[in-house]
Design a protein around this motif. Structure first.
Motif, mmCIF file in Angstrom:
data_model
loop_
_atom_site.group_PDB
_atom_site.id
_atom_site.type_symbol
_atom_site.label_atom_id
_atom_site.label_comp_id
_atom_site.label_asym_id
_atom_site.label_seq_id
_atom_site.Cartn_x
_atom_site.Cartn_y
_atom_site.Cartn_z
ATOM 1 N N ALA A 174 -64.169 28.582 43.159
ATOM 2 C CA ALA A 174 -63.671 28.324 44.514
ATOM 3 C C ALA A 174 -62.146 28.298 44.567
ATOM 4 O O ALA A 174 -61.558 28.384 45.647
ATOM 5 N N ARG A 175 -61.493 28.152 43.381
ATOM 6 C CA ARG A 175 -60.025 28.147 43.346
ATOM 7 C C ARG A 175 -59.470 29.420 42.723
ATOM 8 O O ARG A 175 -58.271 29.539 42.526
ATOM 9 N N ASP A 176 -60.349 30.379 42.413
ATOM 10 C CA ASP A 176 -59.922 31.588 41.708
ATOM 11 C C ASP A 176 -59.166 32.531 42.650
ATOM 12 O O ASP A 176 -59.748 33.029 43.619
ATOM 13 N N MET A 204 -69.184 31.025 43.012
ATOM 14 C CA MET A 204 -68.597 30.102 43.989
ATOM 15 C C MET A 204 -69.659 29.608 44.968
ATOM 16 O O MET A 204 -69.730 28.419 45.287
ATOM 17 N N LEU A 205 -70.521 30.520 45.420
ATOM 18 C CA LEU A 205 -71.551 30.150 46.398
ATOM 19 C C LEU A 205 -72.650 29.299 45.771
ATOM 20 O O LEU A 205 -73.449 28.695 46.473
ATOM 21 N N HIS A 206 -72.700 29.287 44.443
ATOM 22 C CA HIS A 206 -73.635 28.401 43.768
ATOM 23 C C HIS A 206 -72.957 27.104 43.354
ATOM 24 O O HIS A 206 -73.486 26.357 42.532
ATOM 25 N N GLY A 207 -71.760 26.873 43.914
ATOM 26 C CA GLY A 207 -71.129 25.565 43.766
ATOM 27 C C GLY A 207 -70.122 25.449 42.637
ATOM 28 O O GLY A 207 -69.667 24.335 42.335
ATOM 29 N N ASP A 208 -69.752 26.571 42.001
ATOM 30 C CA ASP A 208 -68.779 26.535 40.911
ATOM 31 C C ASP A 208 -67.379 26.242 41.473
ATOM 32 O O ASP A 208 -66.793 27.061 42.179
ATOM 33 N N LEU A 218 -61.944 35.267 50.430
ATOM 34 C CA LEU A 218 -63.345 34.868 50.231
ATOM 35 C C LEU A 218 -63.482 33.388 49.900
ATOM 36 O O LEU A 218 -64.528 32.786 50.134
ATOM 37 N N ARG A 219 -62.398 32.788 49.373
ATOM 38 C CA ARG A 219 -62.446 31.354 49.050
ATOM 39 C C ARG A 219 -62.716 30.513 50.290
ATOM 40 O O ARG A 219 -63.201 29.389 50.188
#
Ligand code: ZN
Length: 148
Positions: free
Chosen positions: A103-105, A95-99, A111-112
């Protein structure tokens, strides 16, 4: 309320009123780590039973991103197996690498709220500090299990 301001509020809530803050007297693993680029510090204390995180406490100081990330991590990981914790850590890093899917998991819970940090590479280190400490703690636990 926009999603962004909701996320902002969630980060501040964890920063001002952190969950699981404290130490353990006899931790099974403890790690202290610094992020020199921002000045953040995190100390993690894990109580492990049957390869499950029974208790997770943290100490630390630094920016809201680093401390909120630690508070969210502790809330999410207490009661999880070490394998589950690794899978969540992996997803959070994605997520922090832009996935955008990460980000919706839903498995990432609060954490989102940190998804927007992906746009600020310098802050990614703040968000990952507690997780780098967790990875280090997992390595030390595995090293203890090696037959000697
Ligand atoms: Zn920071």
């Amino acid at each position: 309320m926009s999603l962004e301001s909701l996320y902002q509020a969630l980060i501040l809530k964890h920063y001002r009123d952190p969950r699981h803050r404290g130490t353990l007297e006899t931790p099974d693993a403890s790690v202290r780590m610094r992020n020199p680029s921002c000045g953040d510090e995190i100390g993690l204390f894990l109580g492990i039973r049957d390869r499950r995180i029974e208790t997770l406490r943290f100490q630390g100081e630094g920016c809201s991103i680093s401390q909120a990330s630690a508070s969210m991590m502790a809330s999410l990981l207490e009661g999880r197996t070490l394998a589950e914790a690794s899978a969540i850590a992996q997803r959070f890093t994605e997520m922090l690498h832009g996935d955008a899917q990460a980000a919706r998991d839903p498995s990432l819970g609060d954490l989102r709220a940190l998804a927007g940090v992906a746009r600020y590479p310098a802050r990614v280190r703040c968000a990952l500090l507690a997780w780098n400490a967790l990875a280090e703690a997992q390595r030390s636990l595995e090293a203890e299990e090696e037959p000697r």
